[in-house]
Motif scaffolding. Structure first.
Motif, short mmCIF file in Angstrom:
data_model
loop_
_atom_site.label_atom_id
_atom_site.label_comp_id
_atom_site.label_asym_id
_atom_site.label_seq_id
_atom_site.Cartn_x
_atom_site.Cartn_y
_atom_site.Cartn_z
N PHE A 151 0.83 -1.21 0.00
CA PHE A 151 0.00 0.00 0.00
C PHE A 151 0.86 1.26 0.00
N ALA A 152 1.91 1.25 0.83
CA ALA A 152 2.70 2.47 1.03
C ALA A 152 3.83 2.65 0.03
N ARG A 153 4.18 1.60 -0.71
CA ARG A 153 5.37 1.67 -1.55
C ARG A 153 5.42 2.87 -2.50
N PRO A 154 4.30 3.27 -3.15
CA PRO A 154 4.40 4.40 -4.08
C PRO A 154 4.78 5.72 -3.41
N VAL A 155 4.53 5.84 -2.10
CA VAL A 155 4.78 7.12 -1.43
C VAL A 155 5.83 7.03 -0.34
N ASN A 156 6.04 5.83 0.23
CA ASN A 156 6.99 5.68 1.33
C ASN A 156 7.45 4.22 1.37
N PRO A 157 8.54 3.89 0.67
CA PRO A 157 8.96 2.48 0.57
C PRO A 157 9.58 1.90 1.83
N ASP A 158 9.80 2.73 2.86
CA ASP A 158 10.48 2.24 4.06
C ASP A 158 9.58 2.11 5.28
N VAL A 159 8.34 2.58 5.19
CA VAL A 159 7.49 2.62 6.39
C VAL A 159 7.13 1.22 6.87
N TRP A 160 7.24 0.20 6.02
CA TRP A 160 6.94 -1.17 6.45
C TRP A 160 7.78 -1.58 7.66
N GLU A 161 8.97 -0.97 7.81
CA GLU A 161 9.83 -1.32 8.93
C GLU A 161 9.15 -0.98 10.26
N ARG A 162 8.34 0.07 10.27
CA ARG A 162 7.62 0.44 11.50
C ARG A 162 6.63 -0.66 11.88
#
Length: 224
Positions: free
Chosen positions: A171-182
Motif C-alpha cells: 500500500f505504502a510503496r508508491p509514497v513511502n517504501p520504508d514505512v513497512w519497517e515500522r
C-alpha cells in the motif's frame, strides 16, 4: 618473427561467462521485482549491460530465467534461515529472519506475478516449503524455548505476520517504501516474550498526505 597472440585461456572465459550470468540474474531480479510480467529478455540484457545474444545463449526463454531467479532466491532464504538458527541470541536470530523475509517480499512485489508464468510454479513452491519449513520451525521453537517468543506462536503465524507487513508495504510503496519497517517492529513487539525489550519504531507513520496519495495510487491500474 612475430607470433600471433593466443586467445585467453579457457578458465578466463569461464570466469567471464560466470560473471555475465550473475549480472543477468541480478538484472532480471531487479526488473521482475519492479515491473513484473512486462519484462523481456532484451530488457534484461540492457539492464545487465550485456549483448542480447549473451542472454539468449544462457537462457532459451524467459521461463528459464525466471526459474533461475527463483532458485537463487530460495537458496538465499535457506541461508538466512540457517543463519538465524545459529545466531547466538534466539530472539535476535528470529528478528533477523523476519526482517529478511519482510524486506525481500517488500522489494520483490512484482515477482509473484512473474512466477505465474512457470508451468511448475506450484511444485516449486511445495519444494521451497519442504526445504525451508524445518529450519523455520527450529528458529521459532528455539526462541520459544528461550522465553523470547510467546509460547503459542507457530510457524504459520510467522508467514501470516510477514504477509501483514507485506500488505502495508504494498500500500505504502508508491509514497513511502520504508514505512513497512515500522509495522514490522509493531508486529514483533506484539509476539515477543515478556522479558524481551521492545524494538524501537525507527520509522514514523505515514502522514495524512501520504495516506491519500497511496490510496490514489492503489486505485490506478498497474501498467503491464
Amino acid at each position: 618473427m612475430n607470433h600471433v597472440t593466443t586467445a585467453p585461456p579457457p578458465r578466463r572465459l569461464r570466469a567471464d561467462a560466470a560473471r555475465n550470468q550473475q549480472r543477468i540474474i541480478a538484472a532480471a531480479r531487479e526488473l521482475f521485482a519492479d515491473r513484473g510480467l512486462e519484462v523481456t529478455l532484451d530488457d534484461v540484457a540492457e539492464q545487465a549491460g550485456v549483448g542480447v545474444g549473451t542472454v539468449y545463449r544462457r537462457f532459451a526463454n524467459k521461463q528459464e530465467l525466471i526459474s533461475e531467479v527463483f532458485d537463487q532466491m530460495v537458496t538465499e532464504l535457506a541461508g538466512a534461515v540457517d543463519a538465524a538458527l545459529h545466531h547466538p541470541d534466539p530472539w535476535d536470530g528470529l528478528v533477523a529472519l523476519f526482517e529478511y523475509s519482510c524486506r525481500h517480499i517488500a522489494a520483490n512485489r512484482g515477482f509473484g506475478e512473474v512466477l505465474l508464468e512457470l508451468h511448475d510454479s506450484m511444485d516449486r513452491f511445495v519444494c521451497m516449503k519442504d526445504q525451508i519449513r524445518p529450519g523455520m520451525q527450529a528458529v521459532i521453537q528455539r526462541a520459544k524455548d528461550a522465553g523470547a517468543l510467546q509460547p503459542d506462536i507457530e510457524p504459520a503465524d510467522f508467514f501470516a505476520m510477514v504477509n501483514m507487513v507485506d500488505g502495508m508495504a504494498g500500500f505504502a510503496r508508491p509514497v513511502n517504501p520504508d514505512v513497512w519497517e515500522r509495522y514490522m517492529a509493531l508486529i514483533l513487539n506484539g509476539v515477543r516474550g515478556d522479558g524481551v525489550p521492545r524494538l524501537p519504531l525507527t520509522q514514523p507513520p505515514l502522514t495524512e498526505d501520504e495516506v491519500e496519495r497511496a490510496k490514489a495510487a492503489a486505485c490506478t491500474p498497474r501498467k503491464r
